[in-house]
Scaffold this motif. Structure first.
Motif, PDB file in Angstrom:
ATOM      1  N   ALA A   1      14.905  19.972  73.065  1.00 43.07           N
ATOM      2  CA  ALA A   1      16.234  19.574  73.521  1.00 43.07           C
ATOM      3  C   ALA A   1      16.506  18.095  73.272  1.00 43.07           C
ATOM      4  CB  ALA A   1      16.378  19.866  75.009  1.00 43.07           C
ATOM      5  N   GLY A   2      15.473  17.294  73.240  1.00 40.61           N
ATOM      6  CA  GLY A   2      15.656  15.851  73.094  1.00 40.61           C
ATOM      7  C   GLY A   2      16.172  15.435  71.731  1.00 40.61           C
ATOM      8  N   LEU A   3      15.614  16.000  70.669  1.00 46.13           N
ATOM      9  CA  LEU A   3      16.069  15.622  69.328  1.00 46.13           C
ATOM     10  C   LEU A   3      17.516  16.039  69.057  1.00 46.13           C
ATOM     11  CD1 LEU A   3      12.891  16.142  67.156  1.00 46.13           C
ATOM     12  CD2 LEU A   3      13.962  14.010  67.851  1.00 46.13           C
ATOM     13  N   PRO A   4      17.942  17.235  69.438  1.00 44.91           N
ATOM     14  CA  PRO A   4      19.370  17.542  69.262  1.00 44.91           C
ATOM     15  C   PRO A   4      20.287  16.624  70.068  1.00 44.91           C
ATOM     16  CG  PRO A   4      18.141  19.572  69.494  1.00 44.91           C
ATOM     17  CD  PRO A   4      17.188  18.448  69.788  1.00 44.91           C
ATOM     18  N   VAL A   5      19.838  16.190  71.234  1.00 45.50           N
ATOM     19  CA  VAL A   5      20.649  15.262  72.033  1.00 45.50           C
ATOM     20  C   VAL A   5      20.755  13.916  71.324  1.00 45.50           C
ATOM     21  CG1 VAL A   5      20.682  13.928  74.183  1.00 45.50           C
ATOM     22  CG2 VAL A   5      20.247  16.372  74.246  1.00 45.50           C
ATOM     23  N   VAL A   6      19.642  13.436  70.772  1.00 47.94           N
ATOM     24  CA  VAL A   6      19.666  12.162  70.036  1.00 47.94           C
ATOM     25  C   VAL A   6      20.572  12.288  68.813  1.00 47.94           C
ATOM     26  CG1 VAL A   6      18.251  10.544  68.703  1.00 47.94           C
ATOM     27  CG2 VAL A   6      17.422  11.410  70.881  1.00 47.94           C
ATOM     28  N   PHE A   7      20.486  13.415  68.111  1.00 44.78           N
ATOM     29  CA  PHE A   7      21.347  13.638  66.950  1.00 44.78           C
ATOM     30  C   PHE A   7      22.819  13.675  67.372  1.00 44.78           C
ATOM     31  CE2 PHE A   7      23.468  16.365  63.824  1.00 44.78           C
ATOM     32  CZ  PHE A   7      23.160  15.666  62.665  1.00 44.78           C
ATOM     33  N   ALA A   8      23.119  14.332  68.489  1.00 48.55           N
ATOM     34  CA  ALA A   8      24.497  14.392  68.981  1.00 48.55           C
ATOM     35  C   ALA A   8      25.018  13.007  69.357  1.00 48.55           C
ATOM     36  CB  ALA A   8      24.586  15.333  70.178  1.00 48.55           C
ATOM     37  N   LEU A   9      24.164  12.170  69.933  1.00 48.32           N
ATOM     38  CA  LEU A   9      24.572  10.788  70.231  1.00 48.32           C
ATOM     39  C   LEU A   9      24.883  10.025  68.953  1.00 48.32           C
ATOM     40  CD1 LEU A   9      22.130   9.750  73.092  1.00 48.32           C
ATOM     41  CD2 LEU A   9      24.605  10.021  73.236  1.00 48.32           C
ATOM     42  N   GLY A  10      24.070  10.253  67.923  1.00 44.95           N
ATOM     43  CA  GLY A  10      24.340   9.613  66.635  1.00 44.95           C
ATOM     44  C   GLY A  10      25.678  10.041  66.064  1.00 44.95           C
ATOM     45  N   ILE A  11      25.986  11.329  66.166  1.00 42.87           N
ATOM     46  CA  ILE A  11      27.279  11.842  65.698  1.00 42.87           C
ATOM     47  C   ILE A  11      28.415  11.235  66.516  1.00 42.87           C
ATOM     48  CG2 ILE A  11      28.704  13.923  65.552  1.00 42.87           C
ATOM     49  CD1 ILE A  11      26.656  13.827  63.366  1.00 42.87           C
ATOM     50  N   ARG A  12      28.213  11.128  67.821  1.00 46.18           N
ATOM     51  CA  ARG A  12      29.247  10.578  68.706  1.00 46.18           C
ATOM     52  C   ARG A  12      29.566   9.122  68.342  1.00 46.18           C
ATOM     53  NH1 ARG A  12      33.328  11.663  72.236  1.00 46.18           N
ATOM     54  NH2 ARG A  12      33.346  10.171  73.916  1.00 46.18           N
ATOM     55  N   TYR A  13      28.527   8.319  68.136  1.00 47.25           N
ATOM     56  CA  TYR A  13      28.759   6.919  67.780  1.00 47.25           C
ATOM     57  C   TYR A  13      29.296   6.791  66.358  1.00 47.25           C
ATOM     58  CZ  TYR A  13      26.915   4.946  72.042  1.00 47.25           C
ATOM     59  OH  TYR A  13      26.746   4.588  73.347  1.00 47.25           O
ATOM     60  N   ARG A  14      28.896   7.692  65.480  1.00 51.47           N
ATOM     61  CA  ARG A  14      29.436   7.676  64.112  1.00 51.47           C
ATOM     62  C   ARG A  14      30.933   7.998  64.122  1.00 51.47           C
ATOM     63  NH1 ARG A  14      28.726   5.499  59.223  1.00 51.47           N
ATOM     64  NH2 ARG A  14      29.754   6.817  57.710  1.00 51.47           N
ATOM     65  N   ALA A  15      31.356   8.861  65.045  1.00 52.05           N
ATOM     66  CA  ALA A  15      32.778   9.198  65.159  1.00 52.05           C
ATOM     67  C   ALA A  15      33.597   7.983  65.589  1.00 52.05           C
ATOM     68  CB  ALA A  15      32.967  10.337  66.148  1.00 52.05           C
ATOM     69  N   GLN A  16      32.992   7.079  66.350  1.00 50.67           N
ATOM     70  CA  GLN A  16      33.706   5.865  66.740  1.00 50.67           C
ATOM     71  C   GLN A  16      34.023   5.013  65.519  1.00 50.67           C
ATOM     72  OE1 GLN A  16      31.535   3.724  69.709  1.00 50.67           O
ATOM     73  NE2 GLN A  16      32.062   5.160  71.343  1.00 50.67           N
ATOM     74  N   LEU A  17      33.151   5.032  64.538  1.00 47.14           N
ATOM     75  CA  LEU A  17      33.418   4.284  63.304  1.00 47.14           C
ATOM     76  C   LEU A  17      34.616   4.878  62.577  1.00 47.14           C
ATOM     77  CD1 LEU A  17      29.798   3.833  61.937  1.00 47.14           C
ATOM     78  CD2 LEU A  17      31.219   2.117  63.041  1.00 47.14           C
ATOM     79  N   ASP A  18      34.719   6.197  62.567  1.00 49.98           N
ATOM     80  CA  ASP A  18      35.829   6.859  61.887  1.00 49.98           C
ATOM     81  C   ASP A  18      37.145   6.727  62.646  1.00 49.98           C
ATOM     82  OD1 ASP A  18      34.033   7.601  59.964  1.00 49.98           O
ATOM     83  OD2 ASP A  18      33.679   9.592  60.807  1.00 49.98           O
ATOM     84  N   ASP A  19      37.057   6.434  63.959  1.00 51.15           N
ATOM     85  CA  ASP A  19      38.269   6.269  64.766  1.00 51.15           C
ATOM     86  C   ASP A  19      38.875   4.883  64.623  1.00 51.15           C
ATOM     87  OD1 ASP A  19      38.131   8.841  65.679  1.00 51.15           O
ATOM     88  OD2 ASP A  19      37.149   8.332  67.567  1.00 51.15           O
ATOM     89  N   GLY A  20      38.239   4.022  63.862  1.00 48.41           N
ATOM     90  CA  GLY A  20      38.812   2.706  63.613  1.00 48.41           C
ATOM     91  C   GLY A  20      38.312   1.622  64.543  1.00 48.41           C
ATOM     92  N   ALA A  21      37.066   1.729  65.008  1.00 46.32           N
ATOM     93  CA  ALA A  21      36.503   0.683  65.852  1.00 46.32           C
ATOM     94  C   ALA A  21      36.372  -0.608  65.044  1.00 46.32           C
ATOM     95  CB  ALA A  21      35.138   1.107  66.375  1.00 46.32           C
ATOM     96  N   THR A  22      36.615  -1.737  65.720  1.00 43.35           N
ATOM     97  CA  THR A  22      36.553  -3.031  65.035  1.00 43.35           C
ATOM     98  C   THR A  22      35.651  -3.983  65.796  1.00 43.35           C
ATOM     99  OG1 THR A  22      38.482  -3.838  66.240  1.00 43.35           O
ATOM    100  CG2 THR A  22      38.885  -2.798  64.109  1.00 43.35           C
TER     101      THR A  22
END
Length: 89
Positions: free
Chosen positions: A23-44
């Motif tokens: 369960a830990g590795l999928p959670v870490v991967f999901a956190l990576g996806i979540r933070y990567r989505a912030q880059l696509d949302d136009g974070a500056t």
């Protein structure tokens, strides 16, 4: 009684390993996806830097765990066929 306590100790270790890797590795991967989505949302600014750093670290942790797992599974093959001794083989 000693056997029972020994079995409980082993069961506890297996349970922790299952939670971390199962369960830990999928959670870490999901956190990576979540933070990567912030880059696509136009974070500056610093938000973009933090999001990029966290997502990169999350993906690196998952990739290292996958690579270590594959090498652990293939250690016998690598030792006998290629003469490469990794991870206690």
């Amino acid at each position: 009684m000693h056997t029972f306590l020994s079995n409980l100790t082993d069961l506890w270790r297996v349970t922790v390993a299952a939670l971390v890797f199962g369960a830990g590795l999928p959670v870490v991967f999901a956190l990576g996806i979540r933070y990567r989505a912030q880059l696509d949302d136009g974070a500056t600014g610093s938000t973009r830097t933090v999001a990029l750093t966290v997502s990169t670290v999350c993906f690196a942790v998952v990739m290292i765990a996958v690579l270590a797992g594959v090498l652990f599974i293939a250690r016998g093959f690598l030792a006998t066929r290629l003469g490469i001794h990794l991870l206690g083989a």
